[in-house]
Motif scaffolding. Structure first.
Motif, PDB file in Angstrom:
ATOM      1  N   LYS A   1       0.892  -1.306   0.180  1.00  0.00           N
ATOM      2  CA  LYS A   1      -0.157  -0.049  -0.034  1.00  0.00           C
ATOM      3  C   LYS A   1       0.805   1.146   0.107  1.00  0.00           C
ATOM      4  O   LYS A   1       1.825   1.315   0.939  1.00  0.00           O
ATOM      5  CB  LYS A   1      -0.690   0.161   1.162  1.00  0.00           C
ATOM      6  N   VAL A   2       0.775   2.067  -0.774  1.00  0.00           N
ATOM      7  CA  VAL A   2       1.664   3.414  -1.016  1.00  0.00           C
ATOM      8  C   VAL A   2       0.826   4.662  -0.726  1.00  0.00           C
ATOM      9  O   VAL A   2      -0.245   4.642  -1.177  1.00  0.00           O
ATOM     10  CB  VAL A   2       2.011   3.351  -2.354  1.00  0.00           C
ATOM     11  N   ILE A   3       1.543   5.448   0.080  1.00  0.00           N
ATOM     12  CA  ILE A   3       0.836   6.689   0.308  1.00  0.00           C
ATOM     13  C   ILE A   3       1.856   7.939  -0.164  1.00  0.00           C
ATOM     14  O   ILE A   3       3.037   7.788  -0.008  1.00  0.00           O
ATOM     15  CB  ILE A   3       0.627   7.264   1.885  1.00  0.00           C
TER      16      ILE A   3
ATOM     17  N   TYR B   1       3.822  13.721  -0.598  1.00  0.00           N
ATOM     18  CA  TYR B   1       4.183  15.068  -1.239  1.00  0.00           C
ATOM     19  C   TYR B   1       5.060  16.025  -0.581  1.00  0.00           C
ATOM     20  O   TYR B   1       4.524  17.203  -0.284  1.00  0.00           O
ATOM     21  CB  TYR B   1       2.849  15.881  -1.860  1.00  0.00           C
TER      22      TYR B   1
ATOM     23  N   ASP C   1       1.289  10.656  10.587  1.00  0.00           N
ATOM     24  CA  ASP C   1      -0.040  10.207  10.061  1.00  0.00           C
ATOM     25  C   ASP C   1      -0.153   9.340   8.883  1.00  0.00           C
ATOM     26  O   ASP C   1      -1.149   8.508   8.903  1.00  0.00           O
ATOM     27  CB  ASP C   1      -0.839  11.609   9.755  1.00  0.00           C
TER      28      ASP C   1
ATOM     29  N   ALA D   1      -2.105   5.524   9.400  1.00  0.00           N
ATOM     30  CA  ALA D   1      -3.088   5.265   8.389  1.00  0.00           C
ATOM     31  C   ALA D   1      -2.680   3.870   7.719  1.00  0.00           C
ATOM     32  O   ALA D   1      -3.586   2.952   7.438  1.00  0.00           O
ATOM     33  CB  ALA D   1      -3.198   6.252   7.192  1.00  0.00           C
ATOM     34  N   LEU D   2      -1.489   3.588   7.296  1.00  0.00           N
ATOM     35  CA  LEU D   2      -1.195   2.369   6.840  1.00  0.00           C
ATOM     36  C   LEU D   2      -1.245   1.350   7.817  1.00  0.00           C
ATOM     37  O   LEU D   2      -1.564   0.223   7.500  1.00  0.00           O
ATOM     38  CB  LEU D   2       0.477   2.577   6.242  1.00  0.00           C
TER      39      LEU D   2
ATOM     40  N   GLU E   1      -3.216   1.234  10.350  1.00  0.00           N
ATOM     41  CA  GLU E   1      -4.734   1.006  10.574  1.00  0.00           C
ATOM     42  C   GLU E   1      -5.173   0.136   9.580  1.00  0.00           C
ATOM     43  O   GLU E   1      -6.334  -0.851   9.606  1.00  0.00           O
ATOM     44  CB  GLU E   1      -5.476   2.244  10.667  1.00  0.00           C
ATOM     45  N   GLN E   2      -4.592   0.131   8.264  1.00  0.00           N
ATOM     46  CA  GLN E   2      -5.227  -0.592   7.212  1.00  0.00           C
ATOM     47  C   GLN E   2      -4.417  -1.857   7.245  1.00  0.00           C
ATOM     48  O   GLN E   2      -4.239  -2.509   6.080  1.00  0.00           O
ATOM     49  CB  GLN E   2      -4.970   0.057   5.984  1.00  0.00           C
TER      50      GLN E   2
ATOM     51  N   PRO F   1       1.054   8.768  -9.598  1.00  0.00           N
ATOM     52  CA  PRO F   1       0.333  10.069 -10.003  1.00  0.00           C
ATOM     53  C   PRO F   1       1.103  10.636 -11.277  1.00  0.00           C
ATOM     54  O   PRO F   1       2.202  10.742 -11.243  1.00  0.00           O
ATOM     55  CB  PRO F   1       0.495  11.102  -8.774  1.00  0.00           C
TER      56      PRO F   1
ATOM     57  N   ASP G   1     -10.250  -0.787  -1.540  1.00  0.00           N
ATOM     58  CA  ASP G   1     -10.522  -1.568  -0.579  1.00  0.00           C
ATOM     59  C   ASP G   1     -11.249  -0.640   0.561  1.00  0.00           C
ATOM     60  O   ASP G   1     -10.331  -0.475   1.920  1.00  0.00           O
ATOM     61  CB  ASP G   1      -9.801  -2.462  -0.161  1.00  0.00           C
TER      62      ASP G   1
ATOM     63  N   ALA H   1     -11.077  -1.182   4.542  1.00  0.00           N
ATOM     64  CA  ALA H   1      -9.949  -1.291   5.258  1.00  0.00           C
ATOM     65  C   ALA H   1      -9.992   0.000   6.223  1.00  0.00           C
ATOM     66  O   ALA H   1      -9.445  -0.029   7.100  1.00  0.00           O
ATOM     67  CB  ALA H   1      -8.807  -1.297   4.690  1.00  0.00           C
ATOM     68  N   ILE H   2     -10.704   0.887   5.848  1.00  0.00           N
ATOM     69  CA  ILE H   2     -10.830   2.317   6.735  1.00  0.00           C
ATOM     70  C   ILE H   2     -11.963   2.164   7.730  1.00  0.00           C
ATOM     71  O   ILE H   2     -13.232   1.970   7.369  1.00  0.00           O
ATOM     72  CB  ILE H   2     -11.273   3.453   5.869  1.00  0.00           C
TER      73      ILE H   2
ATOM     74  N   ILE I   1     -11.935   4.677  14.188  1.00  0.00           N
ATOM     75  CA  ILE I   1     -10.799   5.141  14.394  1.00  0.00           C
ATOM     76  C   ILE I   1     -10.196   6.195  13.729  1.00  0.00           C
ATOM     77  O   ILE I   1      -9.453   7.103  14.096  1.00  0.00           O
ATOM     78  CB  ILE I   1      -9.524   3.914  13.938  1.00  0.00           C
TER      79      ILE I   1
ATOM     80  N   VAL J   1      -6.233  13.541   7.239  1.00  0.00           N
ATOM     81  CA  VAL J   1      -6.153  12.190   7.559  1.00  0.00           C
ATOM     82  C   VAL J   1      -7.078  11.205   6.747  1.00  0.00           C
ATOM     83  O   VAL J   1      -6.421  10.352   6.495  1.00  0.00           O
ATOM     84  CB  VAL J   1      -6.648  12.021   9.016  1.00  0.00           C
TER      85      VAL J   1
ATOM     86  N   GLN K   1      -7.515  11.763   3.343  1.00  0.00           N
ATOM     87  CA  GLN K   1      -7.068  11.390   2.190  1.00  0.00           C
ATOM     88  C   GLN K   1      -5.787  10.652   2.360  1.00  0.00           C
ATOM     89  O   GLN K   1      -5.531   9.941   1.235  1.00  0.00           O
ATOM     90  CB  GLN K   1      -6.397  12.796   1.467  1.00  0.00           C
ATOM     91  N   LEU K   2      -5.241  10.519   3.353  1.00  0.00           N
ATOM     92  CA  LEU K   2      -4.161   9.583   3.573  1.00  0.00           C
ATOM     93  C   LEU K   2      -4.742   8.094   3.677  1.00  0.00           C
ATOM     94  O   LEU K   2      -4.158   7.205   2.945  1.00  0.00           O
ATOM     95  CB  LEU K   2      -3.158   9.847   4.646  1.00  0.00           C
ATOM     96  N   ASN K   3      -5.780   8.226   4.172  1.00  0.00           N
ATOM     97  CA  ASN K   3      -6.474   6.734   4.463  1.00  0.00           C
ATOM     98  C   ASN K   3      -6.779   6.101   3.033  1.00  0.00           C
ATOM     99  O   ASN K   3      -6.909   5.134   2.626  1.00  0.00           O
ATOM    100  CB  ASN K   3      -7.760   6.600   5.343  1.00  0.00           C
ATOM    101  N   LEU K   4      -7.458   7.080   2.300  1.00  0.00           N
ATOM    102  CA  LEU K   4      -7.880   7.040   0.948  1.00  0.00           C
ATOM    103  C   LEU K   4      -6.892   6.412  -0.006  1.00  0.00           C
ATOM    104  O   LEU K   4      -6.983   5.498  -0.877  1.00  0.00           O
ATOM    105  CB  LEU K   4      -8.713   7.998   0.378  1.00  0.00           C
ATOM    106  N   GLN K   5      -5.880   7.107   0.072  1.00  0.00           N
ATOM    107  CA  GLN K   5      -4.560   6.732  -0.741  1.00  0.00           C
ATOM    108  C   GLN K   5      -4.209   5.333  -0.362  1.00  0.00           C
ATOM    109  O   GLN K   5      -4.045   4.626  -1.176  1.00  0.00           O
ATOM    110  CB  GLN K   5      -3.465   7.692  -0.496  1.00  0.00           C
ATOM    111  N   ALA K   6      -3.876   5.071   0.777  1.00  0.00           N
ATOM    112  CA  ALA K   6      -3.786   3.659   1.351  1.00  0.00           C
ATOM    113  C   ALA K   6      -4.622   2.703   0.836  1.00  0.00           C
ATOM    114  O   ALA K   6      -4.355   1.319   0.496  1.00  0.00           O
ATOM    115  CB  ALA K   6      -3.694   3.737   2.809  1.00  0.00           C
ATOM    116  N   ALA K   7      -5.928   3.210   0.666  1.00  0.00           N
ATOM    117  CA  ALA K   7      -7.125   2.131   0.373  1.00  0.00           C
ATOM    118  C   ALA K   7      -7.042   1.914  -1.256  1.00  0.00           C
ATOM    119  O   ALA K   7      -7.824   1.112  -1.561  1.00  0.00           O
ATOM    120  CB  ALA K   7      -8.376   2.435   0.932  1.00  0.00           C
TER     121      ALA K   7
ATOM    122  N   VAL L   1      -4.138  11.277  -6.987  1.00  0.00           N
ATOM    123  CA  VAL L   1      -3.401  11.592  -5.631  1.00  0.00           C
ATOM    124  C   VAL L   1      -3.121  13.105  -5.925  1.00  0.00           C
ATOM    125  O   VAL L   1      -3.335  13.414  -4.511  1.00  0.00           O
ATOM    126  CB  VAL L   1      -1.955  10.950  -5.430  1.00  0.00           C
TER     127      VAL L   1
ATOM    128  N   SER M   1      -4.288  15.151  -2.231  1.00  0.00           N
ATOM    129  CA  SER M   1      -3.223  15.888  -1.557  1.00  0.00           C
ATOM    130  C   SER M   1      -3.583  17.344  -1.474  1.00  0.00           C
ATOM    131  O   SER M   1      -3.123  17.964  -0.474  1.00  0.00           O
ATOM    132  CB  SER M   1      -1.949  15.792  -2.419  1.00  0.00           C
TER     133      SER M   1
END
Lengths: 357, 310
Positions: free
Chosen positions: A183-185, A188, A198, A202-203, A205-206, A356, B2, B5-6, B10, B255, B257-263, B269, B273
């Motif tokens: 999983k990539v965040i 930027y 954060d 987030a990673l 948590e998932q 991106p 997915d 996963a969020i 939390i 927070v 948007q980071l979770n959405l990215q990870a999902a 992006v 961002s």
């Protein structure tokens, strides 16, 4: 947000005007994208700067400017350094590339060394380290150690260097564990501890239980430590204060020999523009101690991989490899050429994330 | 993609943590600006608070003392600004910017010994049975004490400005310092108190970063949070409730948007961002534009130099 660096530039200019007297010394400038105390990327560049001072003593004078934003402010800072009589300037972030080229064109007598970029001129050389070699080792450890089969990756900007690292880590994680997912965040930013923390959270948590980072601060390490059962790797610097867990190993950038060599070349008048790309073999990329949190057999495999990369027996990008969309890239046994690697703008097959555009 | 996963529970809980530093700094700056002073040095006061709090917490082993020191450190730095702008009547914009730079440098100097050091952990407040309520317990009742302190501060500032006599005086000083002076109010003294309060809040916000949210000391670790707090005060049109909304919106979307990215959500992006900035500004601007001009106006004396003889 914008005025701060402007004022910093002014302050620098005034400060530099005061010391412009010493003429026969070789003056070496450094511009850094983060603070020298980031504990990662910029920290290691500053370590090398101090080593240059140590080595040459009174024969050199170094100046530096930290936390320079990538863009127009960088151009101003570079111009000030060149005006103040710097003979050689190390510009140590990818985003300083165009500012460096612009300023170099105005100061043909000043030598520039730009890190991780691909544009060169008569007075602009480039240098980088083959971080992807270290990423291969991290990928192997990550693939073998993950329980959840989810590896989190905090990426900074979608540039070839970062994409290479993700690909290399992924290829070797998959080799060790066919079920692993990345999983990539994209953060930027190179440096924003709160955001990095954060992103790591987030990673985690998932479901990620391994965090790889391509950002410069130690914040993801702290986040992983807080979360408990998560492992990380030191980025750019050893980050040993987080060993033995969460930090189980690291990639250490070792710029010292190169910086000393280039400063010497300027002193001798033998400096020419070139492109240096060194890896584990030359010692520019070092692998930090693998801690006891890693099972012995995994550690052994990781060290064997390191040795085979160092000896040149193995290239981290060896076919068969397909691109993400399934088109063939490397055939069986074929290795990637440096040109493709330097401009890498695609993920390899199997990665679920997106770059991106 | 997915999305399962969020975990929204939390997510909401981490939203509050992410927003707290900005909220603290912004609510302090709100009081400062309401008194007619523009202090652009929030970033500097935050980072000074971050290192003061971190250093004291490490040396004493007590996060509570750390937060106290952070408030004092922030207020101390703010009073330098106060002395320069209120007593020596220097330009507030230039002095504020200088304060931001000074704070960054000073904190780096103090912080040299503290890199790589781990701070003592701040315990979550034990609210007993409240924390065990499903969903709500995790979202509302299982945070560290500072989250509640920040919310309490917002309520206190709102009440102070709205219903107390002292708040009325503070606003009077901010709207027309000459008139307030003519009425016999000590303009400079009132403003100095507001400035010190703003500094203390910014210091707490910084310490929240270094002691709880990140938690570690790294040079320049506020990375622009102070400037965001400044912007939120303006877009919230100087109202305490909207500052809360703005800070939570910004922290929340950041927070999220980071979770959405990870999902792996199929949204570019780049849009994710920029979304925290964009959404916060749009929402606050729309809210402000519905009222008359008076509702969005800045304190009339904001940023103007006050001299008792004029």
């Amino acid at each position: 947000m914008k005025l701060k660096p402007v004022l910093a530039g002014l302050a620098l200019a005034l400060g530099l005007a005061g010391v412009a007297a010493a003429a026969d010394k070789t003056k070496v400038g450094f511009i850094f994208v983060g603070p020298i105390g980031d504990g990662g990327w910029t920290h290691e560049h500053n370590v090398a700067r101090l080593a240059v001072e140590e080595k040459f003593g009174d024969a050199v004078e170094t100046i530096y400017q930290e936390s320079v934003p990538e863009g127009a402010d960088a151009e101003r800072v570079l111009t000030q350094m060149a005006l103040s009589g710097a003979d050689l300037i190390f510009s140590t972030s990818f985003g300083f590339m165009d500012p460096t080229m612009n300023v170099a064109a105005k100061f043909p007598d000043v030598k520039f060394e730009h890190a991780t970029g691909y544009k060169r001129a008569d007075n602009v050389g480039t240098y980088s380290a083959r971080f992807y070699e270290g990423r291969a080792i991290q990928g192997l450890i990550a693939g073998r150690m993950t329980q959840t089969n989810v590896v989190g990756y905090i990426a900074s900007f979608p540039i070839p260097e970062v994409i290479r690292g993700i690909n290399s880590a992924f290829i070797h994680a998959r080799k060790a564990n066919p079920d692993v997912q990345f999983k990539v965040i994209w953060a930027y930013t190179w440096f924003d501890p709160a955001k990095e923390a954060d992103a790591a959270a987030a990673l985690i948590e998932q479901g990620a239980d391994v965090i790889l980072q391509h950002t410069d601060s130690t914040a993801p390490q702290a986040a992983a430590e807080k979360a408990g059962n998560v492992i990380t790797f030191g980025q750019a610097s050893d980050m040993i204060e987080y060993a033995p867990r969460p930090r189980v190993s690291s990639i250490i950038d070792n710029w010292t020999p190169y910086y000393i060599d280039r400063v010497q070349a300027v002193m001798d008048g033998t400096w020419t523009s070139d492109d240096t790309w060194h890896g584990i073999r030359e010692g520019m990329v070092k692998i930090g101690e693998i801690t006891d949190a890693v099972p012995a057999d995994v550690k052994q495999a990781a060290l064997a991989l390191k040795d085979s990369i160092a000896s040149g027996d193995y290239h981290p990008f060896t076919g068969p490899l397909n691109k993400q969309d399934g088109t063939p890239w490397l055939t069986e046994g074929e290795t990637a050429d440096d040109g493709t690697l330097l401009g890498m703008n695609f993920f390899v097959e199997g990665l679920a994330a997106e770059i991106p555009q | 993609m997915d999305l399962s996963a969020i975990n929204p529970v939390i997510l909401t809980a981490s939203l509050m943590v992410a927003a707290t530093p900005i909220l603290l700094a912004a609510i302090g700056e709100l009081v400062v600006e309401k008194s007619g002073v523009l202090n652009l040095g929030v970033e500097g006061m935050m980072i000074a608070g971050a290192i003061c709090g971190f250093a004291v917490a490490v040396e004493t082993g007590s996060p509570a003392l750390g937060f106290l020191a952070a408030a004092l450190g922030g207020a101390g730095l703010a009073l330098i600004f106060g002395f320069l702008t209120q007593v020596l009547m220097s330009n507030q914009v230039a002095t504020g910017l200088a304060l931001a730079l000074f704070g960054l440098g000073l904190s780096a100097l103090i912080g040299q010994r503290y890199q790589g050091v781990k701070p003592p952990a701040t315990a979550r407040l034990d609210l007993g049975p409240l924390s065990d309520i499903p969903v709500l317990g995790r979202v509302l009742f299982s945070h560290d004490p500072m989250v509640y302190v920040s919310l309490g501060l917002v309520a206190a500032v709102w009440a102070f400005l709205r219903v107390t006599r002292a708040g009325l005086i503070l606003r009077a000083v901010g709207e027309g310092h000459d008139a307030a002076h003519a009425l016999g109010y000590k303009v400079v003294r009132i403003r100095l108190m507001a400035i010190a309060f703003g500094g203390a809040c910014a210091g707490l916000g910084g310490a929240y970063l270094s002691l709880i949210r990140v938690p570690q000391w790294t040079e320049g670790m506020t990375a622009g949070a102070g400037w965001i707090a400044l912007a939120i005060v303006v877009f919230a049109s100087w109202r305490a409730g909207r500052v809360l909304l703005g800070a939570y919106l910004f922290g929340g979307v950041a927070v999220l948007q980071l979770n959405l990215q990870a999902a792996g959500v199929p949204v570019p992006v780049e849009y994710l961002s920029m979304s925290p900035y964009l959404i916060t500004i749009i929402v606050l601007v729309i809210m402000s534009s519905r009222r008359g001009r008076a509702a969005v106006a800045a304190p009339a004396s904001l940023g103007r130099v006050f001299h008792a003889s004029s």
